[in-house]
Design an enzyme around this catalytic site. Structure first.
Site, PDB file in Angstrom:
ATOM      1  N   TRP A   1      51.858  45.598  50.631  1.00 57.84           N
ATOM      2  CA  TRP A   1      50.998  44.407  50.673  1.00 57.84           C
ATOM      3  C   TRP A   1      51.961  43.259  50.948  1.00 57.84           C
ATOM      4  CZ3 TRP A   1      50.195  39.704  48.223  1.00 57.84           C
ATOM      5  CH2 TRP A   1      48.911  39.149  48.308  1.00 57.84           C
TER       6      TRP A   1
ATOM      7  N   GLU B   1      31.359  35.121  37.034  1.00 56.28           N
ATOM      8  CA  GLU B   1      31.629  36.506  37.425  1.00 56.28           C
ATOM      9  C   GLU B   1      30.724  36.939  38.588  1.00 56.28           C
ATOM     10  OE1 GLU B   1      33.859  38.537  37.178  1.00 56.28           O
ATOM     11  OE2 GLU B   1      33.051  40.547  37.434  1.00 56.28           O
TER      12      GLU B   1
ATOM     13  N   ASN C   1      58.293  47.633  45.227  1.00 62.39           N
ATOM     14  CA  ASN C   1      57.160  46.756  44.872  1.00 62.39           C
ATOM     15  C   ASN C   1      57.741  45.574  44.118  1.00 62.39           C
ATOM     16  OD1 ASN C   1      55.641  48.859  45.775  1.00 62.39           O
ATOM     17  ND2 ASN C   1      54.650  49.305  43.813  1.00 62.39           N
ATOM     18  N   GLY C   2      57.239  44.380  44.387  1.00 64.55           N
ATOM     19  CA  GLY C   2      57.732  43.203  43.669  1.00 64.55           C
ATOM     20  C   GLY C   2      58.447  42.263  44.611  1.00 64.55           C
TER      21      GLY C   2
ATOM     22  N   CYS D   1      50.926  46.981  46.795  1.00 64.40           N
ATOM     23  CA  CYS D   1      51.980  47.953  47.073  1.00 64.40           C
ATOM     24  C   CYS D   1      51.832  49.177  46.187  1.00 64.40           C
ATOM     25  CB  CYS D   1      53.377  47.392  46.868  1.00 64.40           C
ATOM     26  SG  CYS D   1      53.784  46.018  47.907  1.00 64.40           S
TER      27      CYS D   1
ATOM     28  N   LYS E   1      44.186  45.470  43.945  1.00 61.15           N
ATOM     29  CA  LYS E   1      43.583  45.816  42.663  1.00 61.15           C
ATOM     30  C   LYS E   1      44.382  45.252  41.506  1.00 61.15           C
ATOM     31  CE  LYS E   1      40.759  47.802  39.841  1.00 61.15           C
ATOM     32  NZ  LYS E   1      39.495  47.069  39.630  1.00 61.15           N
TER      33      LYS E   1
ATOM     34  N   HIS F   1      26.198  16.520  38.052  1.00 61.87           N
ATOM     35  CA  HIS F   1      27.447  15.756  38.127  1.00 61.87           C
ATOM     36  C   HIS F   1      28.162  15.989  39.452  1.00 61.87           C
ATOM     37  CE1 HIS F   1      27.082  14.520  33.936  1.00 61.87           C
ATOM     38  NE2 HIS F   1      26.524  15.712  33.773  1.00 61.87           N
TER      39      HIS F   1
ATOM     40  N   LYS G   1      32.157  38.166  42.191  1.00 64.20           N
ATOM     41  CA  LYS G   1      31.830  39.462  42.803  1.00 64.20           C
ATOM     42  C   LYS G   1      31.388  39.244  44.246  1.00 64.20           C
ATOM     43  CE  LYS G   1      33.451  41.608  40.786  1.00 64.20           C
ATOM     44  NZ  LYS G   1      34.173  41.381  39.581  1.00 64.20           N
TER      45      LYS G   1
ATOM     46  N   GLU H   1      34.345  38.038  46.576  1.00 64.43           N
ATOM     47  CA  GLU H   1      35.380  39.060  46.778  1.00 64.43           C
ATOM     48  C   GLU H   1      35.000  40.092  47.836  1.00 64.43           C
ATOM     49  OE1 GLU H   1      35.839  40.588  42.646  1.00 64.43           O
ATOM     50  OE2 GLU H   1      37.967  40.510  43.111  1.00 64.43           O
TER      51      GLU H   1
ATOM     52  N   ARG I   1      44.832  49.805  45.643  1.00 62.19           N
ATOM     53  CA  ARG I   1      45.676  48.711  45.176  1.00 62.19           C
ATOM     54  C   ARG I   1      45.746  47.576  46.194  1.00 62.19           C
ATOM     55  NH1 ARG I   1      49.612  50.168  41.066  1.00 62.19           N
ATOM     56  NH2 ARG I   1      51.011  48.617  41.933  1.00 62.19           N
TER      57      ARG I   1
HETATM   58  C1  AGP Z   1      38.097  41.328  39.765  1.00 61.99           C
HETATM   59  O1  AGP Z   1      37.049  41.756  40.532  1.00 61.99           O
HETATM   60  C2  AGP Z   1      39.370  41.137  40.415  1.00 61.99           C
HETATM   61  N1  AGP Z   1      39.641  41.910  41.505  1.00 61.99           N
HETATM   62  C3  AGP Z   1      40.462  40.387  39.708  1.00 61.99           C
HETATM   63  O2  AGP Z   1      39.982  39.109  39.457  1.00 61.99           O
HETATM   64  C4  AGP Z   1      41.014  41.005  38.403  1.00 61.99           C
HETATM   65  O3  AGP Z   1      40.049  40.949  37.407  1.00 61.99           O
HETATM   66  C5  AGP Z   1      42.285  40.233  37.995  1.00 61.99           C
HETATM   67  O4  AGP Z   1      43.244  40.361  38.999  1.00 61.99           O
HETATM   68  C6  AGP Z   1      42.847  40.686  36.678  1.00 61.99           C
HETATM   69  O5  AGP Z   1      43.204  42.032  36.700  1.00 61.99           O
HETATM   70  P1  AGP Z   1      43.509  42.822  35.373  1.00 61.99           P
HETATM   71  O6  AGP Z   1      42.255  42.844  34.584  1.00 61.99           O
HETATM   72  O7  AGP Z   1      43.942  44.175  35.823  1.00 61.99           O
HETATM   73  O8  AGP Z   1      44.595  42.078  34.663  1.00 61.99           O
END
Ligand code: AGP
Length: 616
Positions: free
Chosen positions: A77, A488, A103-104, A2, A611, A511, A492, A495, A27
């Site tokens: 959103w 990570e 928002n929220g 949002c 975001k 395991h 990536k 996502e 966002r």
């Molecule tokens: C990373 O690619 C993400 N989109 C997500 O995991 C992000 O790192 C997470 O939401 C934490 O966000 P922040 O660092 O703004 O707290």
């Protein structure tokens, strides 16, 4: 998640609000809308499901006159109710004279809605947010505009940032914030703006005030005034100058923000070190009194709190801090933290790691740690964000605005920040000899240049990406400090390409996950020779090959032994083991980017993602 923009001033509001919303697209959202106060002061609501393009077309069709100079805009959103035109914000009261964007989550909305329906209010959407418009309508029967909004907000439980407009006072926007979510007031010349995030303001002003919990801003073209929602008393707010420029939040000729941000990493890392790291003496300077307080020499435990990519940075941070400080470090998924009565107290330094500084799970964990007596610091990319305002110690990563939903430069600068913190604390607490501090500082200061060289490999990564883009599953394996990089790398890929990918410690394979290996399973093995467990990683690679897995090996330049085992090879420069995560993650970002591009994905705004995650 949002986005909000509000404007009161002399300029045509519709294009300005649409431009502001476009800056907040990153966002994540699924519908968008505007409330404009027309010449005869009637509220005109235009809202559409889908991307901002749909809203732009609707605004064009509505022939909104340029004489309309105040209004609010929103990107939604969906949480409560599907992403439809009807559920898009702004929401109106029954009379159509009040409009709100929110928002929220209004946690007590069902109770409030029932009360309002009993009084005869008609609801048009399935959202929780609409109750606020009707609450204000009720209060307007007894109170003037500002007081009506204040009293309505006081009835709401949950987290919010909201902006409301009323056709009775067309040039007075009211914004407020509580719990989570940000609301920033922009002080322009003869105009005042409100936004959930700084990029929407940069084209107009860099002078801002951030609303704190339970604060309200009454915004007119001549400027804002502030008050406390609960007491109604005036509040004096600090005006801060934003260092980011409008250009930094543009694509600058790149097809995607993500690629631009990947390519910016050498600069971002260098900026993060500048004026802090001295390679000649091995000393590190951190800004702010907290870092020089006696507590810094005394604390006995560190707790790291974060989500997503920031959490993986914290896993790397644990390695560094424990190794060089010999202090126990816990890394906690912030969303789980407060639900298990964690053990921490006065001798704990809790550090929240967050790019945005607005991730609600991380902020809630910060508050929990504070309530338990821990002292709070943050590694954060957004100065002025909630995390930086609620922490005592602030270490800003100087990545600049990160717009792509998939975090890249924020991650590598977070790793850089962990190094700064480690050397700083090791220097203060004398846990590393000066010769070692100097050596590490020197190596660190070379990283931006090595990273720039590494980024020249894009073509060969594109080739690998094209070869592997059709697979449905990927495994990433790493050991020791490279295990978080496996996590990570996998994050990536999933996502932005929507390919199923998981990261594992190499030792975990036997395991369970090894059962998945066959000729349809690419495995990305992170195997720099500098690793203390390099030999063991070679064994893991053999195990993958023995089961016909497709092996992509990330190795140090010139490591023929590891390269010979692989179907595809990614090379990184040789640096010492602890430093190599800052480099090894970069080709994994590029690989994910190139695969997603090949698959035609919406790289900067992947489906379902936001975001900054501002609801729990
Ligand atoms: C990373 O690619 C993400 N989109 C997500 O995991 C992000 O790192 C997470 O939401 C934490 O966000 P922040 O660092 O703004 O707290």
């Amino acid at each position: 998640m949002c986005g909000i923009v509000g404007y009161a001033g002399p300029k045509p509001a519709a294009p300005l609000l649409l431009n502001g919303l476009a800056k907040l697209e990153y966002r994540g959202y699924d519908s968008a809308g505007l409330a404009l106060l027309t010449g005869n002061h009637h509220l005109n609501i235009i809202k559409k499901a889908g991307k901002i393009g749909n809203l732009i077309a609707a605004v064009k069709a509505a022939k909104v006159p340029a004489s309309i100079t105040s209004g609010i805009g929103h990107t939604r959103w969906a949480t409560h109710g599907q992403p439809t035109d009807q559920n898009a914000h702004p929401h109106m009261d029954c009379s159509g004279r009040v409009a709100v964007v929110h928002n929220g989550i209004v946690e007590n909305y069902q109770h409030l809605k029932k009360q309002l329906q009993d009084k005869g209010h008609q609801f048009r959407s399935q959202t929780d947010s609409e109750v606020l418009a009707h609450l204000i309508e009720e209060q307007l029967k007894k109170h003037p505009w500002k007081e009506a909004v204040r009293r309505s907000l006081a009835q709401i439980q949950g987290t919010y940032s909201v902006v409301a407009v009323y056709e009775g006072e067309p040039h007075t926007l009211i914004g407020a914030r509580s719990g989570g979510g940000a609301l920033v007031v922009g002080w322009g010349k003869g105009e005042t703006l409100l936004a959930s995030d700084v990029p929407a303001l940069l084209a107009h002003t860099r002078r801002v005030s951030y609303l704190d919990d339970n604060e309200m801003a009454v915004v007119t073209p001549t400027g804002p005034s502030f008050l406390n929602v609960l007491t109604g008393k005036p509040v004096v707010k600090k005006v801060s100058e934003i260092e980011w420029t409008a250009e930094q939040a543009e694509k600058g000729g790149y097809p995607h923000f993500m690629l631009k941000e990947i390519m910016e990493q050498p600069r971002a890392l260098e900026d993060t070190f500048t004026s802090r790291l001295d390679p000649r003496t091995g000393s590190v300077v951190l800004e702010g009194k907290f870092w020089d307080s006696p507590f810094i020499g005394k604390f006995k435990k560190i707790t790291l709190l974060a989500m997503g990519t920031s959490y993986y940075a914290a896993l790397v941070g644990k390695f560094l801090l424990e190794k060089y400080l010999r202090i126990p470090v816990d890394v906690e998924n912030a969303s789980e933290f407060r639900y298990r009565n964690p053990i921490l107290g006065k001798d704990t330094l809790a550090i929240v790691i967050t790019q945005s500084g607005e991730t609600v799970d991380t902020l809630v964990a910060l508050r929990e740690a504070k309530a338990k007596g821990a002292r709070i610091a943050t590694i954060c990319n957004v100065m002025g964000s909630s995390a930086t305002r609620e922490a005592e110690g602030v270490l800003i990563t100087r990545a600049g605005p990160e717009i792509g939903v998939a975090s890249t430069k924020a991650f590598t600068t977070q790793l850089g920040a962990f190094w700064l913190l480690t050397l700083f604390l090791a220097g203060k607490r004398k846990t590393m000899p000066v010769s070692e501090l100097k050596k590490k500082a020197k190596e660190l200061s070379r990283l931006p240049q090595l990273m720039a060289g590494l980024l020249k490999q894009r073509k060969s990564l594109e080739k690998i990406a094209h070869e592997y883009a059709h697979y449905f599953n990927f495994l990433y394996i790493g050991r020791g400090i490279h295990y978080p990089i496996a996590l990570e790398g996998a994050l990536k890929l999933k996502e932005i390409s929507y390919i199923h990918a998981e990261g594992y410690p190499g030792g975990e394979m036997k395991h369970g996950p090894i059962a998945l290996i066959d000729s349809k399973m690419p495995v990305v093995a992170i195997a720099p020779k500098s690793s203390a467990v390099y030999e063991k990683m070679l064994n893991n690679m053999e195990e993958v090959k023995a089961r016909q897995g497709r092996l992509i090996a990330l190795v140090e330049k010139g490591d023929k032994l590891a390269a010979a085992k692989a179907d595809a090879v990614i090379e990184i420069p040789s640096v010492s083991e602890d430093l190599s995560p800052i480099l090894s993650v970069v080709p994994l970002q590029v690989l994910a980017y190139e695969i997603a591009k090949k698959k035609g994905r919406e790289i900067d705004q992947p489906r379902n993602l936001a975001k900054s995650v501002t609801v729990e």
